[in-house]
Design a protein around this motif. Structure first.
Motif, PDB file in Angstrom:
ATOM      1  N   GLU A 196      29.294-114.763  42.544  1.00  0.00           N
ATOM      2  CA  GLU A 196      27.509-115.075  43.108  1.00  0.00           C
ATOM      3  C   GLU A 196      26.675-114.695  42.409  1.00  0.00           C
ATOM      4  O   GLU A 196      25.571-115.321  43.080  1.00  0.00           O
ATOM      5  CB  GLU A 196      27.829-113.809  44.121  1.00  0.00           C
ATOM      6  N   GLY A 197      26.676-114.306  40.753  1.00  0.00           N
ATOM      7  CA  GLY A 197      25.669-114.698  39.692  1.00  0.00           C
ATOM      8  C   GLY A 197      24.465-113.478  40.129  1.00  0.00           C
ATOM      9  O   GLY A 197      23.369-113.928  39.527  1.00  0.00           O
ATOM     10  N   ALA A 198      24.828-112.260  39.884  1.00  0.00           N
ATOM     11  CA  ALA A 198      24.831-111.386  40.174  1.00  0.00           C
ATOM     12  C   ALA A 198      24.332-110.875  39.124  1.00  0.00           C
ATOM     13  O   ALA A 198      25.220-111.048  37.882  1.00  0.00           O
ATOM     14  CB  ALA A 198      25.145-109.797  40.397  1.00  0.00           C
ATOM     15  N   GLY A 199      23.269-110.281  38.297  1.00  0.00           N
ATOM     16  CA  GLY A 199      22.608-109.717  37.178  1.00  0.00           C
ATOM     17  C   GLY A 199      23.879-108.320  36.669  1.00  0.00           C
ATOM     18  O   GLY A 199      24.294-107.796  38.226  1.00  0.00           O
ATOM     19  N   ALA A 200      23.662-107.603  35.597  1.00  0.00           N
ATOM     20  CA  ALA A 200      24.215-106.793  35.390  1.00  0.00           C
ATOM     21  C   ALA A 200      23.580-105.268  36.178  1.00  0.00           C
ATOM     22  O   ALA A 200      23.704-104.220  36.557  1.00  0.00           O
ATOM     23  CB  ALA A 200      23.759-105.923  33.878  1.00  0.00           C
ATOM     24  N   ILE A 201      21.788-105.494  35.954  1.00  0.00           N
ATOM     25  CA  ILE A 201      21.022-104.515  37.625  1.00  0.00           C
ATOM     26  C   ILE A 201      21.784-104.910  38.488  1.00  0.00           C
ATOM     27  O   ILE A 201      21.446-103.428  38.850  1.00  0.00           O
ATOM     28  CB  ILE A 201      19.844-105.189  36.538  1.00  0.00           C
ATOM     29  N   GLN A 202      21.674-105.919  38.737  1.00  0.00           N
ATOM     30  CA  GLN A 202      22.364-105.933  40.426  1.00  0.00           C
ATOM     31  C   GLN A 202      23.469-105.315  40.756  1.00  0.00           C
ATOM     32  O   GLN A 202      23.667-104.747  41.891  1.00  0.00           O
ATOM     33  CB  GLN A 202      21.905-107.369  40.444  1.00  0.00           C
ATOM     34  N   LYS A 203      24.041-105.568  39.841  1.00  0.00           N
ATOM     35  CA  LYS A 203      25.836-104.919  40.330  1.00  0.00           C
ATOM     36  C   LYS A 203      25.332-103.599  39.504  1.00  0.00           C
ATOM     37  O   LYS A 203      26.488-102.407  40.812  1.00  0.00           O
ATOM     38  CB  LYS A 203      26.822-105.651  38.650  1.00  0.00           C
ATOM     39  N   PHE A 204      25.064-102.403  39.227  1.00  0.00           N
ATOM     40  CA  PHE A 204      24.609-101.402  39.031  1.00  0.00           C
ATOM     41  C   PHE A 204      24.164-100.703  40.053  1.00  0.00           C
ATOM     42  O   PHE A 204      24.374-100.075  40.725  1.00  0.00           O
ATOM     43  CB  PHE A 204      23.841-100.655  37.618  1.00  0.00           C
ATOM     44  N   PHE A 205      22.540-101.282  41.161  1.00  0.00           N
ATOM     45  CA  PHE A 205      22.763-101.014  41.623  1.00  0.00           C
ATOM     46  C   PHE A 205      23.050-101.183  43.218  1.00  0.00           C
ATOM     47  O   PHE A 205      23.103-100.001  43.708  1.00  0.00           O
ATOM     48  CB  PHE A 205      20.793-100.978  41.622  1.00  0.00           C
TER      49      PHE A 205
END
Length: 296
Positions: A196-205
């Motif tokens: 869905e296009g989430a980046g590493a930071i978004q996946k982490f939080f």
């Protein structure tokens, strides 16, 4: 029907009694070594002396809180824990995330951070004495770089030395706990977020930190307890009465025990217990609220 009910209750009673029998040694051990001694300490904190045994209620606590040595020890312990515990949690989590990624020399990094767990306390103290002695390796490096050397253990930078020691000694164990927790995060959720296009930071939080909340709680509590146990290293480095920046609660309690001042010792132990229980309760409440949606 009555015969069946009687047989059911007999089996249930037998199972309950069997359980209590198996638990009895552990319960007796906890009572003998934890519960009873704690109430004895509370009793000592509220009498004037072990010989007279006159009840003075909170007088010992008032006297303790007005004692300058206790105030200094409490301030130093608080300032050390406030700096060391968050650093131990955050840095170990960052290291675990780094080792989770595909990086070169991963096994060597893991070994480097785990090796302090195998080093005895006396050896750690010896290493730190070599490094931070006025004529030690750190001051030699500072001299080469054109800066003046520092008497580390007798200066305002002395807590920095102990914070570095604490981190060096505890990051490895915390890192293992975080790596285990990271490996248990559902991969399908991470893959879905990536699609869905989430980046590493978004996946982490959004995902990782929520699944890590129980481990975060445990690591924080464990690091907090270890921050109160740093007295061993400080004592071996500096002795009974170190420079005032390193005079911790445990120094105060140890000196009260040496002077047979059991009332102040007991009062300090009770206050320390109340503070620890309060902090841990707050951490449990925060973890419950933060990780509630993951559990559901």
């Amino acid at each position: 029907m009555k015969e069946f009910a009687g047989r059911f209750w007999n089996n249930r009673t037998r199972d309950s009694l069997s359980g209590y029998v198996w638990l009895a040694p552990s319960l007796l051990g906890v009572a003998a070594f934890y519960i009873i001694p704690f109430f004895i300490i509370v009793y000592f904190s509220m009498i004037d002396s072990p010989l007279r045994g006159n009840f003075v209620f909170l007088d010992n606590f008032v006297s303790l809180l007005e004692n300058r040595a206790f105030q200094q020890a409490a301030q130093n312990t608080f300032s050390f824990s406030v700096v060391a515990v968050p650093l131990a949690v955050v840095l170990s989590l960052l290291i675990a995330l780094m080792l989770e990624a595909r990086i070169p020399l991963k096994s060597q990094f893991r070994t480097f951070f785990l090796s302090p767990m195998m080093v005895p306390v006396a050896s750690i103290v010896l290493i730190w004495q070599v490094l931070f002695h006025p004529n030690g390796a750190v001051n030699e490096l500072l001299t080469i770089l054109g800066w003046a050397g520092i008497d580390w253990m007798q200066s305002e930078h002395n807590q920095l030395v102990i914070v570095i020691l604490f981190l060096w000694k505890n990051l490895g164990f915390n890192m293992i706990l975080f790596m285990a927790a990271l490996s248990n995060i559902p991969r399908e959720q991470l893959e879905t977020a990536e699609v869905e296009g989430a980046g590493a930071i978004q996946k982490f939080f959004a995902i990782k930190i929520r699944y890590l909340s129980p481990t975060l709680l445990f690591v924080t509590i464990f690091s907090l307890i270890n921050s109160f146990r740093i007295f061993r290293e400080v004592y071996l480095l500096t002795g009974d009465y170190p420079y005032e920046g390193l005079y911790l609660i445990q120094h105060f309690m140890n000196n009260m025990f040496a002077n047979l001042d059991y009332q102040r010792l007991a009062a300090a132990a009770v206050i320390m217990t109340i503070v620890m229980v309060t902090i841990i309760a707050i951490l449990f409440i925060l973890e419950h609220r933060f990780g509630k949606d993951v559990e559901e």
